[in-house]
Design a protein around this motif. Structure first.
Motif, PDB file in Angstrom:
ATOM      1  N   GLU A 195     -34.917 -23.980   9.992  1.00 32.67           N
ATOM      2  CA  GLU A 195     -33.885 -23.143   9.390  1.00 32.67           C
ATOM      3  C   GLU A 195     -32.712 -23.975   8.861  1.00 32.67           C
ATOM      4  O   GLU A 195     -32.137 -23.670   7.814  1.00 32.67           O
ATOM      5  N   ILE A 196     -32.331 -25.016   9.565  1.00 34.62           N
ATOM      6  CA  ILE A 196     -31.180 -25.812   9.162  1.00 34.62           C
ATOM      7  C   ILE A 196     -31.584 -27.071   8.403  1.00 34.62           C
ATOM      8  O   ILE A 196     -31.074 -27.381   7.334  1.00 34.62           O
ATOM      9  N   LYS A 197     -32.524 -27.814   8.980  1.00 38.38           N
ATOM     10  CA  LYS A 197     -32.815 -29.133   8.438  1.00 38.38           C
ATOM     11  C   LYS A 197     -33.851 -29.134   7.321  1.00 38.38           C
ATOM     12  O   LYS A 197     -34.220 -30.194   6.821  1.00 38.38           O
ATOM     13  N   GLY A 198     -34.351 -27.980   6.967  1.00 41.74           N
ATOM     14  CA  GLY A 198     -35.381 -27.923   5.931  1.00 41.74           C
ATOM     15  C   GLY A 198     -36.738 -28.214   6.535  1.00 41.74           C
ATOM     16  O   GLY A 198     -37.598 -27.354   6.660  1.00 41.74           O
ATOM     17  N   LYS A 199     -36.910 -29.472   6.909  1.00 37.98           N
ATOM     18  CA  LYS A 199     -38.144 -29.888   7.571  1.00 37.98           C
ATOM     19  C   LYS A 199     -37.791 -30.754   8.768  1.00 37.98           C
ATOM     20  O   LYS A 199     -36.824 -31.504   8.725  1.00 37.98           O
ATOM     21  N   VAL A 200     -38.620 -30.651   9.806  1.00 35.31           N
ATOM     22  CA  VAL A 200     -38.502 -31.586  10.929  1.00 35.31           C
ATOM     23  C   VAL A 200     -39.912 -32.056  11.286  1.00 35.31           C
ATOM     24  O   VAL A 200     -40.886 -31.348  11.055  1.00 35.31           O
ATOM     25  N   PRO A 201     -40.028 -33.268  11.832  1.00 35.70           N
ATOM     26  CA  PRO A 201     -41.371 -33.736  12.173  1.00 35.70           C
ATOM     27  C   PRO A 201     -41.829 -33.251  13.551  1.00 35.70           C
ATOM     28  O   PRO A 201     -41.047 -33.231  14.494  1.00 35.70           O
ATOM     29  N   ASP A 202     -43.063 -32.833  13.642  1.00 33.79           N
ATOM     30  CA  ASP A 202     -43.729 -32.629  14.920  1.00 33.79           C
ATOM     31  C   ASP A 202     -44.665 -33.816  15.088  1.00 33.79           C
ATOM     32  O   ASP A 202     -45.352 -34.205  14.141  1.00 33.79           O
ATOM     33  N   LEU A 203     -44.689 -34.345  16.301  1.00 36.43           N
ATOM     34  CA  LEU A 203     -45.541 -35.514  16.534  1.00 36.43           C
ATOM     35  C   LEU A 203     -46.663 -35.151  17.499  1.00 36.43           C
ATOM     36  O   LEU A 203     -46.407 -34.668  18.603  1.00 36.43           O
ATOM     37  N   TYR A 204     -47.872 -35.340  17.056  1.00 34.34           N
ATOM     38  CA  TYR A 204     -49.033 -35.152  17.921  1.00 34.34           C
ATOM     39  C   TYR A 204     -49.553 -36.526  18.326  1.00 34.34           C
ATOM     40  O   TYR A 204     -49.695 -37.407  17.467  1.00 34.34           O
ATOM     41  N   VAL A 205     -49.817 -36.702  19.618  1.00 37.56           N
ATOM     42  CA  VAL A 205     -50.398 -37.976  20.045  1.00 37.56           C
ATOM     43  C   VAL A 205     -51.552 -37.718  20.999  1.00 37.56           C
ATOM     44  O   VAL A 205     -51.569 -36.730  21.733  1.00 37.56           O
ATOM     45  N   SER A 206     -52.507 -38.616  20.973  1.00 35.14           N
ATOM     46  CA  SER A 206     -53.522 -38.642  22.032  1.00 35.14           C
ATOM     47  C   SER A 206     -53.359 -39.975  22.752  1.00 35.14           C
ATOM     48  O   SER A 206     -52.861 -40.946  22.174  1.00 35.14           O
ATOM     49  N   LEU A 207     -53.749 -39.975  24.041  1.00 38.19           N
ATOM     50  CA  LEU A 207     -53.487 -41.147  24.867  1.00 38.19           C
ATOM     51  C   LEU A 207     -54.731 -42.009  25.040  1.00 38.19           C
ATOM     52  O   LEU A 207     -55.860 -41.538  24.871  1.00 38.19           O
ATOM     53  N   ALA A 220     -38.913 -43.809  21.532  1.00 43.80           N
ATOM     54  CA  ALA A 220     -39.413 -44.960  20.768  1.00 43.80           C
ATOM     55  C   ALA A 220     -39.149 -44.772  19.275  1.00 43.80           C
ATOM     56  O   ALA A 220     -38.784 -45.715  18.568  1.00 43.80           O
ATOM     57  N   LEU A 221     -39.296 -43.537  18.798  1.00 42.92           N
ATOM     58  CA  LEU A 221     -39.048 -43.287  17.369  1.00 42.92           C
ATOM     59  C   LEU A 221     -37.578 -43.493  17.023  1.00 42.92           C
ATOM     60  O   LEU A 221     -37.247 -44.059  15.983  1.00 42.92           O
ATOM     61  N   ALA A 222     -36.711 -43.036  17.939  1.00 43.78           N
ATOM     62  CA  ALA A 222     -35.277 -43.218  17.703  1.00 43.78           C
ATOM     63  C   ALA A 222     -34.924 -44.699  17.726  1.00 43.78           C
ATOM     64  O   ALA A 222     -34.108 -45.168  16.938  1.00 43.78           O
ATOM     65  N   ARG A 223     -35.556 -45.429  18.622  1.00 41.94           N
ATOM     66  CA  ARG A 223     -35.247 -46.851  18.748  1.00 41.94           C
ATOM     67  C   ARG A 223     -35.776 -47.633  17.541  1.00 41.94           C
ATOM     68  O   ARG A 223     -35.107 -48.487  16.968  1.00 41.94           O
ATOM     69  N   GLU A 224     -36.994 -47.350  17.156  1.00 41.56           N
ATOM     70  CA  GLU A 224     -37.625 -48.112  16.076  1.00 41.56           C
ATOM     71  C   GLU A 224     -37.008 -47.787  14.719  1.00 41.56           C
ATOM     72  O   GLU A 224     -36.903 -48.646  13.858  1.00 41.56           O
ATOM     73  N   ILE A 225     -36.659 -46.526  14.518  1.00 41.66           N
ATOM     74  CA  ILE A 225     -36.198 -46.122  13.186  1.00 41.66           C
ATOM     75  C   ILE A 225     -34.739 -45.675  13.209  1.00 41.66           C
ATOM     76  O   ILE A 225     -33.923 -46.153  12.435  1.00 41.66           O
ATOM     77  N   GLY A 226     -34.415 -44.781  14.109  1.00 46.27           N
ATOM     78  CA  GLY A 226     -33.055 -44.248  14.187  1.00 46.27           C
ATOM     79  C   GLY A 226     -33.126 -42.829  14.717  1.00 46.27           C
ATOM     80  O   GLY A 226     -34.195 -42.209  14.671  1.00 46.27           O
ATOM     81  N   PRO A 227     -32.004 -42.296  15.200  1.00 50.61           N
ATOM     82  CA  PRO A 227     -32.022 -40.957  15.797  1.00 50.61           C
ATOM     83  C   PRO A 227     -32.535 -39.866  14.856  1.00 50.61           C
ATOM     84  O   PRO A 227     -33.115 -38.894  15.318  1.00 50.61           O
ATOM     85  N   ILE A 228     -32.369 -40.037  13.548  1.00 52.39           N
ATOM     86  CA  ILE A 228     -32.852 -38.978  12.633  1.00 52.39           C
ATOM     87  C   ILE A 228     -34.364 -38.859  12.663  1.00 52.39           C
ATOM     88  O   ILE A 228     -34.922 -37.874  12.218  1.00 52.39           O
ATOM     89  N   ALA A 229     -35.043 -39.859  13.220  1.00 50.61           N
ATOM     90  CA  ALA A 229     -36.509 -39.835  13.245  1.00 50.61           C
ATOM     91  C   ALA A 229     -37.063 -39.130  14.479  1.00 50.61           C
ATOM     92  O   ALA A 229     -38.270 -38.960  14.617  1.00 50.61           O
ATOM     93  N   LYS A 230     -36.186 -38.708  15.377  1.00 50.51           N
ATOM     94  CA  LYS A 230     -36.665 -38.034  16.604  1.00 50.51           C
ATOM     95  C   LYS A 230     -37.466 -36.797  16.247  1.00 50.51           C
ATOM     96  O   LYS A 230     -37.004 -35.945  15.498  1.00 50.51           O
ATOM     97  N   PRO A 231     -38.665 -36.664  16.782  1.00 48.23           N
ATOM     98  CA  PRO A 231     -39.440 -35.466  16.458  1.00 48.23           C
ATOM     99  C   PRO A 231     -38.868 -34.225  17.129  1.00 48.23           C
ATOM    100  O   PRO A 231     -38.194 -34.326  18.147  1.00 48.23           O
ATOM    101  N   ARG A 232     -39.162 -33.072  16.533  1.00 50.06           N
ATOM    102  CA  ARG A 232     -38.781 -31.809  17.163  1.00 50.06           C
ATOM    103  C   ARG A 232     -39.443 -31.738  18.523  1.00 50.06           C
ATOM    104  O   ARG A 232     -38.863 -31.337  19.512  1.00 50.06           O
ATOM    105  N   LYS A 233     -40.703 -32.151  18.560  1.00 50.03           N
ATOM    106  CA  LYS A 233     -41.501 -31.993  19.757  1.00 50.03           C
ATOM    107  C   LYS A 233     -42.601 -33.045  19.735  1.00 50.03           C
ATOM    108  O   LYS A 233     -43.166 -33.347  18.695  1.00 50.03           O
ATOM    109  N   VAL A 234     -42.886 -33.598  20.914  1.00 43.78           N
ATOM    110  CA  VAL A 234     -44.049 -34.482  21.034  1.00 43.78           C
ATOM    111  C   VAL A 234     -45.145 -33.694  21.743  1.00 43.78           C
ATOM    112  O   VAL A 234     -44.963 -33.254  22.884  1.00 43.78           O
TER     113      VAL A 234
END
Ligand code: WTA
Length: 676
Positions: free
Chosen positions: A585-597, A614-628
């Motif tokens: 609603e606010i950000k337009g799009k946000v990333p959802d991250l799916y992972v398998s272990l 890890a995403l925030a550290r590697e790229i920056g806080p804007i890269a934090k997914p909505r949900k892992v």
């Protein structure tokens, strides 16, 4: 449909497809004062008059030497504009304004803390500070024409000062968005082969003084591991003469700019007479692969294009106070906070902080206090401000004549709030569609000539001739009410020259798809692929629907899904990662991250957090997914390709379609139960 499309999600597939809206007309008051009221501009910039039409933009600048060739296509599709011309961007943004406007404010700097003093930097003061710093860069840091230097600076005046000092010397600046991590800065240091990193000790964000210097240490160390030595780190101070970071300085490598500058007080540096096609800066952006690409922008063509569009679309006059609330770390800030407005001698506002600090009225207070009359921001910010303070603008006494929206599609309801409440129905609104690659606007209305239409960017800019192709390369006619891939038929001076050090990728990614003849030296054979899906209405207005590739536009910030995925794969437990865009609603799009272990590891909330961090550290806080989402397996094709389209449908609560041909159709229900 190609294999690629069946297996990968495009943002356009889940884009909001709102309908056509009625026109809004600019006020007579606006039209009466506008820079561009003559509709013949479209005729002057028609394809018949191409490329010479762009002389009109170039003539807004001061040249040391005039060009002999307007457009050189001999190295297609690496176009060269104004060849033979000699120019300096720093001179055009500063020196040439001194005789008449020495004491005029060039930059209003608004610190985030309201108790801190607003700085009004005149053109004379800017001239002094840019010259002194240029002398330091030349004599202390040893930088010269053609060298690259990485800047990792926040929204303080030191950023434009540094850019203009580099431009004065013909040094190519590469500014990394301040919110990006040290690791992200390192990647850009390495790719551009920078020996010097320019940073600041700290800056304010959300009321906190952030330690920024620590990122420089991470960047230098990570770059060294990749074989790139940074031998000098120049550290500006948020409060000159005072240290705002607990991170220690490294002896023989780190230097406080304010200490060094004392030696250069009073220094003046003759601007370098640069060839028009010499690179002015690199701006890294996300693409379809993990590695960010350095978009290389020229000096003469770029500056001409941003000056022309600032004049005709932003309607900047010398007496205006212009505020673009973007970050200079993105292309919007380069073109429409620094180079465009300053080339025109405007007063440009640089605001350090977030729009809602300390409250929802801050932006409107700044507008009121500085008499801002041109305002420029992104839909994400508009949505956020509307949510937290729908009536706030009414409480403040400012008057905008003009407003811009940029960076994402804006839905009509949000557009109308912007127009009615923020603009008080007095301001002309332009919806400007463009990209890091394009340097300046591609589609927008000319505010005094074309009416506004909520949700539509508008027609191609004068001299920009868009075309929509279908998958087979057939043109989709105007008004066909069908979406396709929007391309630009012709080159324009603001377009990037190449991807830094990777011409092959430049050609492949932007030109290969619809190229009519790869050997051709004729620009007509090389339509530029923007990577967006769009629809053209019968009136020639374009509605941009979103990306057709693996780029997600989060709050108007461009992130590559591959970039996010490779950051997740840094976590040792992660076997596979897939990122999909989810409507927000606010950000337009946000990333959802799916992972398998990997085998032997168990899902847990702690692990999900570790991956997100890890995403925030590697790229920056804007890269934090909505949900892992940690899943037991990814939906895959029989050839083993992850079906991002299916994951995207689940995250967006949509229809997953026919999944019977998957290698593991049963996983789809399992994931859906988990997500819903
Ligand atoms: C999107 C930002 C709809 C588009 C200047 C583009 C837009 C990408 C608009 C570039 C707009 C930009 N309406 N979508 N007015 N402006 N976009 O490189 O998908 O950060 O390809 O440049 O943002 O993002 P970038």
């Amino acid at each position: 449909m190609s294999e690629k499309e069946k297996t990968e999600t495009s943002e356009a597939e889940i884009a909001v497809h709102w309908g056509e809206e009625a026109y809004y007309y600019p006020s007579l008051e606006f039209v009466a004062q506008a820079n561009c009221t003559d509709p013949s501009i479209y005729e002057r910039f028609s394809l018949d008059n191409f490329p010479n039409c762009y002389k009109e933009y170039a003539d807004l600048l001061d040249w040391y030497e005039y060009w002999h060739t307007t457009l050189d296509t001999s190295d297609a599709p690496c176009w060269k504009w104004f060849v033979g011309g000699k120019i300096n961007a720093s001179y055009n943004c500063i020196d040439r304004h001194l005789p008449k406007n020495r004491n005029k404010t060039a930059i209003h700097f608004v610190p985030e803390l309201e108790e801190d003093k607003v700085e009004h930097i005149t053109y004379q003061e800017l001239y002094v500070r840019v010259n002194e710093f240029a002398a330091l860069l030349r004599d202390f840091a040893g930088l010269k024409r053609g060298d690259r230097v990485t800047l990792h600076l926040p929204m303080t005046p030191e950023l434009p000062i540094t850019m203009l000092a580099c431009a004065r010397l013909g040094v190519i600046h590469s500014q990394v968005f301040g919110g990006f991590s040290g690791k992200a800065a390192a990647d850009r240091v390495v790719d551009s082969r920078s020996h010097v990193l320019i940073t600041i000790d700290g800056y304010f964000r959300g009321g906190h003084l952030l330690d920024h210097k620590e990122k420089a240490d991470i960047a230098v160390e990570a770059a060294a591991k990749e074989g790139q030595t940074v031998d000098k780190v120049l550290v500006w101070q948020r409060y000159p003469g005072k240290n705002s970071t607990p991170t220690p300085m490294v002896d023989g490598r780190d230097y406080f700019v304010n200490d060094l500058l004392k030696k250069y007080y009073g220094a003046r540096v003759e601007p370098e007479k640069m060839p028009a096609e010499a690179p002015l800066f690199l701006m890294y952006t996300s693409g379809t692969t993990g590695k960010p690409k350095g978009c290389q922008h020229s000096t003469g063509g770029y500056l001409a294009y941003v000056a022309g569009t600032s004049k005709f679309v932003q309607d900047i006059h010398p007496e205006d106070v212009y505020w673009c609330m973007a970050d200079i770390g993105w292309i919007t800030g380069h073109s429409y906070i620094v180079y465009g407005p300053l080339a025109l001698g405007a007063s440009s506002v640089v605001y350090e902080g977030i729009p809602n600090y300390p409250d929802a009225g801050r932006a409107w207070r700044i507008a009121q206090d500085l008499n801002v009359n041109i305002f420029h921001t992104a839909p994400t910010t508009i949505r956020a401000l509307r949510k937290i303070g729908p009536d706030e603008p009414r409480k403040y006494n400012y008057k905008f004549k003009h407003m811009t929206t940029v960076g994402e599609p804006i839905e009509p309801a949000v557009w109308k709030w912007y127009y009615e409440v923020v603009g008080k129905k007095q301001a002309a609104v332009v919806d400007t569609w463009w990209q890091t690659e394009t340097g300046g606007f591609l589609c927008s209305t000319l505010p005094a000539i074309k009416p506004m239409k909520p949700g539509s960017a508008g027609p191609g800019m004068p001299g920009i001739h868009p075309v929509i192709y279908d998958e087979d390369g057939k043109e989709i006619p105007t008004g066909a009410n069908k979406a396709g891939n929007i391309c630009i038929r012709n080159p324009w001076p603001g377009g990037f020259q190449t991807i830094w050090g990777d011409r092959e990728r430049f050609v492949r990614q932007y030109y290969e798809r619809y190229c009519k003849n790869p050997k051709s030296k004729d620009w007509r054979d090389w339509p530029y692929l923007t990577g967006d899906a769009a629809m053209e209405a019968a009136d020639g207005y374009f509605r941009i629907l979103g990306r057709i590739d693996d780029v997600i536009n989060v709050s108007g910030h461009r992130l590559g899904t591959k970039e996010l995925e490779s950051a997740a794969l840094v976590v040792p437990e992660v076997a596979e990662a897939a990122v999909v865009p989810v409507s927000d609603e606010i950000k337009g799009k946000v990333p959802d991250l799916y992972v398998s272990l990997k085998p032997g590891f168990q899902a847990s909330p702690e692990l999900a957090k570790k991956i997100s961090d890890a995403l925030a550290r590697e790229i920056g806080p804007i890269a934090k997914p909505r949900k892992v989402w940690i899943v037991t397996d990814m939906p895959k094709t029989r050839s083993g390709k992850i079906m991002r389209r299916v994951l995207s449908a689940i995250s967006n609560k949509g229809d997953v379609g026919d999944v019977s041909t998957l290698a593991n159709p049963e996983i789809v229900d399992q994931i859906r139960k988990m997500v819903l």
